[in-house]
Design a protein around this motif. Structure first.
Motif, PDB file in Angstrom:
ATOM      1  N   SER A 116       5.321   7.914  -4.906  1.00 37.95           N
ATOM      2  CA  SER A 116       5.276   7.417  -3.599  1.00 37.95           C
ATOM      3  C   SER A 116       5.965   8.243  -2.539  1.00 37.95           C
ATOM      4  CB  SER A 116       5.721   5.801  -3.646  1.00 37.95           C
ATOM      5  OG  SER A 116       5.806   5.242  -2.641  1.00 37.95           O
ATOM      6  N   GLN A 117       5.265   8.265  -1.466  1.00 35.29           N
ATOM      7  CA  GLN A 117       5.814   8.789  -0.141  1.00 35.29           C
ATOM      8  C   GLN A 117       6.121   7.652   0.876  1.00 35.29           C
ATOM      9  OE1 GLN A 117       6.727  12.390  -0.428  1.00 35.29           O
ATOM     10  NE2 GLN A 117       6.384  11.870  -2.373  1.00 35.29           N
ATOM     11  N   SER A 118       5.434   6.811   1.041  1.00 31.29           N
ATOM     12  CA  SER A 118       5.320   5.776   2.116  1.00 31.29           C
ATOM     13  C   SER A 118       4.756   4.650   1.484  1.00 31.29           C
ATOM     14  CB  SER A 118       4.346   6.145   3.217  1.00 31.29           C
ATOM     15  OG  SER A 118       3.061   6.475   2.987  1.00 31.29           O
ATOM     16  N   ASP A 119       4.991   3.356   2.349  1.00 33.11           N
ATOM     17  CA  ASP A 119       4.412   2.206   1.917  1.00 33.11           C
ATOM     18  C   ASP A 119       4.333   1.230   3.118  1.00 33.11           C
ATOM     19  OD1 ASP A 119       6.741   0.418   2.017  1.00 33.11           O
ATOM     20  OD2 ASP A 119       7.749   1.813   0.770  1.00 33.11           O
ATOM     21  N   THR A 120       3.565   0.413   2.985  1.00 32.48           N
ATOM     22  CA  THR A 120       3.360  -0.519   3.925  1.00 32.48           C
ATOM     23  C   THR A 120       3.141  -2.111   3.388  1.00 32.48           C
ATOM     24  OG1 THR A 120       0.829  -0.413   4.136  1.00 32.48           O
ATOM     25  CG2 THR A 120       2.092   0.857   5.852  1.00 32.48           C
ATOM     26  N   TRP A 121       3.695  -3.177   4.060  1.00 36.78           N
ATOM     27  CA  TRP A 121       3.533  -4.504   3.276  1.00 36.78           C
ATOM     28  C   TRP A 121       2.420  -5.160   4.154  1.00 36.78           C
ATOM     29  CZ3 TRP A 121       3.571  -9.186   5.638  1.00 36.78           C
ATOM     30  CH2 TRP A 121       3.952 -10.505   4.796  1.00 36.78           C
ATOM     31  N   HIS A 122       1.719  -6.127   3.046  1.00 35.20           N
ATOM     32  CA  HIS A 122       0.651  -6.818   3.455  1.00 35.20           C
ATOM     33  C   HIS A 122       0.518  -8.259   2.880  1.00 35.20           C
ATOM     34  CE1 HIS A 122      -1.004  -3.245   5.291  1.00 35.20           C
ATOM     35  NE2 HIS A 122      -0.710  -2.572   4.326  1.00 35.20           N
ATOM     36  N   GLU A 123       0.492  -9.031   3.675  1.00 32.13           N
ATOM     37  CA  GLU A 123       0.269 -10.434   3.054  1.00 32.13           C
ATOM     38  C   GLU A 123      -0.841 -10.684   1.845  1.00 32.13           C
ATOM     39  OE1 GLU A 123       0.674 -14.930   4.966  1.00 32.13           O
ATOM     40  OE2 GLU A 123       0.611 -13.345   6.268  1.00 32.13           O
ATOM     41  N   GLU A 124      -1.929 -10.196   2.298  1.00 34.38           N
ATOM     42  CA  GLU A 124      -3.088 -10.395   1.410  1.00 34.38           C
ATOM     43  C   GLU A 124      -3.650  -9.189   0.855  1.00 34.38           C
ATOM     44  OE1 GLU A 124      -4.484 -13.350   0.493  1.00 34.38           O
ATOM     45  OE2 GLU A 124      -3.032 -14.299   2.001  1.00 34.38           O
ATOM     46  N   LEU A 125      -4.505  -8.867  -0.257  1.00 33.07           N
ATOM     47  CA  LEU A 125      -4.799  -7.930  -0.813  1.00 33.07           C
ATOM     48  C   LEU A 125      -5.931  -7.023   0.117  1.00 33.07           C
ATOM     49  CD1 LEU A 125      -5.307  -5.802  -3.069  1.00 33.07           C
ATOM     50  CD2 LEU A 125      -6.937  -7.417  -4.187  1.00 33.07           C
ATOM     51  N   GLU A 126      -6.717  -7.972   0.663  1.00 35.76           N
ATOM     52  CA  GLU A 126      -7.757  -7.321   1.630  1.00 35.76           C
ATOM     53  C   GLU A 126      -7.191  -6.945   2.945  1.00 35.76           C
ATOM     54  OE1 GLU A 126     -10.911  -6.967   0.797  1.00 35.76           O
ATOM     55  OE2 GLU A 126     -10.405  -7.704  -1.234  1.00 35.76           O
ATOM     56  N   ASP A 127      -5.896  -7.180   3.037  1.00 33.14           N
ATOM     57  CA  ASP A 127      -5.294  -6.668   4.331  1.00 33.14           C
ATOM     58  C   ASP A 127      -4.887  -5.228   3.926  1.00 33.14           C
ATOM     59  OD1 ASP A 127      -5.632  -9.055   5.715  1.00 33.14           O
ATOM     60  OD2 ASP A 127      -3.479  -9.680   5.100  1.00 33.14           O
ATOM     61  N   ALA A 128      -4.153  -5.122   2.912  1.00 31.89           N
ATOM     62  CA  ALA A 128      -3.857  -3.760   2.198  1.00 31.89           C
ATOM     63  C   ALA A 128      -5.082  -2.868   2.112  1.00 31.89           C
ATOM     64  CB  ALA A 128      -3.308  -3.933   1.011  1.00 31.89           C
ATOM     65  N   LEU A 169       0.719  -1.025  -0.114  1.00 38.52           N
ATOM     66  CA  LEU A 169       0.055  -0.076  -0.101  1.00 38.52           C
ATOM     67  C   LEU A 169       0.972   1.310  -0.025  1.00 38.52           C
ATOM     68  CD1 LEU A 169      -2.688   1.661   0.408  1.00 38.52           C
ATOM     69  CD2 LEU A 169      -2.681   1.149   2.853  1.00 38.52           C
ATOM     70  N   PHE A 170       0.777   2.141  -1.074  1.00 36.29           N
ATOM     71  CA  PHE A 170       1.675   3.239  -1.330  1.00 36.29           C
ATOM     72  C   PHE A 170       0.744   4.569  -1.082  1.00 36.29           C
ATOM     73  CE2 PHE A 170       3.813   0.128  -3.817  1.00 36.29           C
ATOM     74  CZ  PHE A 170       4.979   0.113  -3.549  1.00 36.29           C
ATOM     75  N   GLY A 171       1.291   5.356  -0.088  1.00 36.71           N
ATOM     76  CA  GLY A 171       0.771   6.627   0.167  1.00 36.71           C
ATOM     77  C   GLY A 171       1.341   7.741  -0.973  1.00 36.71           C
ATOM     78  N   CYS A 172       0.769   8.297  -1.799  1.00 37.60           N
ATOM     79  CA  CYS A 172       1.477   8.998  -2.844  1.00 37.60           C
ATOM     80  C   CYS A 172       1.021  10.581  -2.706  1.00 37.60           C
ATOM     81  CB  CYS A 172       0.949   8.602  -4.219  1.00 37.60           C
ATOM     82  SG  CYS A 172       1.158   6.830  -4.456  1.00 37.60           S
TER      83      CYS A 172
END
Length: 86
Positions: free
Chosen positions: A53-65, A44-47
């Motif tokens: 892209s300014q930030s990102d987070t990692w997620h195992e599943e699409l629904e988690d993102a 998940l990128f915050g733009c």
């Protein structure tokens, strides 16, 4: 995978703080969820307003993102678009 501009349909909840280089970022102008071709995870990128892209987070599943996006910006669950959609 999908994206959404952050606009009047959304509320920045303040539930998280994105810190880059020791600086707390303000609200994102848009969110993007991507998956690299050699990876099973989702990002998940915050733009900014230019979709940089300014930030990102990692997620195992699409629904988690998507759940993380909703946690940070209420309303995103109703505004995701597919690439190529305006």
């Amino acid at each position: 995978m999908c994206y959404t501009p952050i606009d009047q349909r959304h509320r920045h909840t303040g539930n998280t703080k994105q810190i880059v280089g020791g600086v707390v970022l303000g609200p994102a102008a848009g969110l993007v969820i991507c998956q690299y071709s050699d990876d099973t995870a989702f990002y998940l990128f915050g733009c900014d307003a230019q979709w940089k892209s300014q930030s990102d987070t990692w997620h195992e599943e699409l629904e988690d993102a998507k759940a993380q996006a909703e946690f940070e910006y209420e309303g995103t669950s109703k505004t995701w678009r597919l690439p190529g959609e305006l």
